[in-house]
Design a protein around this motif. Structure first.
Motif, mmCIF file in Angstrom:
data_model
loop_
_atom_site.group_PDB
_atom_site.id
_atom_site.type_symbol
_atom_site.label_atom_id
_atom_site.label_comp_id
_atom_site.label_asym_id
_atom_site.label_seq_id
_atom_site.Cartn_x
_atom_site.Cartn_y
_atom_site.Cartn_z
ATOM 1 N N HIS A 265 0.804 -1.216 0.000
ATOM 2 C CA HIS A 265 0.000 0.000 0.000
ATOM 3 C C HIS A 265 0.844 1.276 0.000
ATOM 4 O O HIS A 265 0.425 2.291 -0.555
ATOM 5 N N VAL A 266 2.010 1.234 0.635
ATOM 6 C CA VAL A 266 2.846 2.435 0.749
ATOM 7 C C VAL A 266 4.302 2.004 0.927
ATOM 8 O O VAL A 266 4.583 0.998 1.588
ATOM 9 N N ARG A 267 5.225 2.755 0.341
ATOM 10 C CA ARG A 267 6.643 2.375 0.406
ATOM 11 C C ARG A 267 7.303 2.698 1.735
ATOM 12 O O ARG A 267 8.318 2.097 2.080
ATOM 13 N N ASN A 268 6.767 3.632 2.492
ATOM 14 C CA ASN A 268 7.425 4.076 3.718
ATOM 15 C C ASN A 268 6.542 3.920 4.958
ATOM 16 O O ASN A 268 6.352 4.872 5.721
ATOM 17 N N PRO A 269 6.025 2.719 5.209
ATOM 18 C CA PRO A 269 5.105 2.567 6.339
ATOM 19 C C PRO A 269 5.751 2.785 7.701
ATOM 20 O O PRO A 269 5.081 3.239 8.635
ATOM 21 N N LEU B 41 5.611 8.743 12.638
ATOM 22 C CA LEU B 41 5.002 10.076 12.663
ATOM 23 C C LEU B 41 3.593 10.023 13.254
ATOM 24 O O LEU B 41 3.196 10.924 14.008
ATOM 25 N N SER B 42 2.846 8.974 12.949
ATOM 26 C CA SER B 42 1.497 8.827 13.504
ATOM 27 C C SER B 42 1.538 8.621 15.016
ATOM 28 O O SER B 42 0.677 9.138 15.739
ATOM 29 N N ILE B 43 2.516 7.880 15.487
ATOM 30 C CA ILE B 43 2.668 7.690 16.939
ATOM 31 C C ILE B 43 2.955 9.035 17.614
ATOM 32 O O ILE B 43 2.371 9.368 18.648
ATOM 33 N N ILE B 44 3.845 9.809 17.016
ATOM 34 C CA ILE B 44 4.165 11.129 17.577
ATOM 35 C C ILE B 44 2.935 12.033 17.571
ATOM 36 O O ILE B 44 2.627 12.691 18.574
ATOM 37 N N MET C 5 12.912 12.730 7.761
ATOM 38 C CA MET C 5 12.619 11.428 7.150
ATOM 39 C C MET C 5 12.487 11.540 5.635
ATOM 40 O O MET C 5 13.055 10.725 4.896
ATOM 41 N N VAL C 6 11.748 12.534 5.169
ATOM 42 C CA VAL C 6 11.577 12.719 3.727
ATOM 43 C C VAL C 6 12.920 12.981 3.064
ATOM 44 O O VAL C 6 13.232 12.419 2.001
ATOM 45 N N SER C 7 13.753 13.791 3.682
ATOM 46 C CA SER C 7 15.085 14.072 3.131
ATOM 47 C C SER C 7 15.940 12.812 3.090
ATOM 48 O O SER C 7 16.614 12.543 2.088
ATOM 49 N N PHE C 8 15.910 12.028 4.163
ATOM 50 C CA PHE C 8 16.695 10.788 4.205
ATOM 51 C C PHE C 8 16.233 9.828 3.110
ATOM 52 O O PHE C 8 17.058 9.228 2.408
ATOM 53 N N TRP D 185 4.269 8.039 0.256
ATOM 54 C CA TRP D 185 3.789 8.645 1.495
ATOM 55 C C TRP D 185 2.282 8.596 1.678
ATOM 56 O O TRP D 185 1.813 8.634 2.810
ATOM 57 N N LEU D 186 1.508 8.571 0.638
ATOM 58 C CA LEU D 186 0.049 8.484 0.758
ATOM 59 C C LEU D 186 -0.384 7.087 0.318
ATOM 60 O O LEU D 186 -0.337 6.772 -0.871
ATOM 61 N N PRO D 187 -0.798 6.251 1.256
ATOM 62 C CA PRO D 187 -1.108 4.853 0.918
ATOM 63 C C PRO D 187 -2.181 4.724 -0.157
ATOM 64 O O PRO D 187 -3.149 5.480 -0.185
#
Length: 165
Positions: free
Chosen positions: A90-94, A100-103, A126-129, A156-158
């Motif tokens: 569904h998404v490459r960066n789960p 981020l969702s936990i934070i 994270m996006v930069s990395f 980034w958007l599933p």
């Protein structure tokens, strides 16, 4: 034996990376609060749902790295195979999205603008990395398989429907 070391390495990295970014650092930013709930009580359940769902997805993603990829999310011990199953359909960066969702769940739980600001800074890092290190590394390591996956699955958007190889 490879699977055992992948599980052990992933468990250690789980404690070191998400444990620090989504656990220790948010606690340090909010520990001065005496009550573990928001001043806006309606946001408390939303915060808890975000934290629980994201933690479940994070554990699933880590398990995929160890069991499917036979490696870890740590750059020093990468997977032998490209991980494209489970939530990765569904998404490459789960993992990043889960952290981020936990934070953000904690930000709701504690009514903490400091955690919202921290989430924005963490997201930028994270996006930069991903953009400057992870994607080029994966393209070199997995070649056409990664490029096909990258074209089909958003970063980034599933996507609602799972990708099929």
């Amino acid at each position: 034996m490879r699977r055992v070391s992948a599980i052990a390495g992933s468990a250690l990295f789980f404690i070191a990376a998400p444990g620090m970014v989504a656990g220790l650092l948010p606690w340090l930013l909010t520990h001065r609060y005496r009550l573990p709930w928001s001043t806006l009580p309606g946001l408390v359940p939303v915060g808890w749902v975000l934290i629980v769902v994201a933690t479940t997805l994070l554990l699933h993603a880590f398990a995929r790295f160890a069991l499917q990829g036979l490696g870890t999310p740590a750059p020093v011990a990468p997977t032998e195979r490209l991980v494209v199953g489970g939530v990765y359909r569904h998404v490459r960066n789960p993992m990043y999205l889960a952290v981020l969702s936990i934070i953000l769940g904690q930000a709701l739980l504690f009514s903490s603008w400091a955690l919202v600001a921290y989430a924005v800074i963490a997201a930028a890092a994270m996006v930069s990395f991903v953009k400057f290190h992870e994607e080029p590394t994966l393209a070199r390591r997995y070649g056409v398989d990664y490029e096909a996956y990258r074209r089909a699955v958003p970063g980034w958007l599933p996507r609602l429907t799972p990708w099929r190889e």
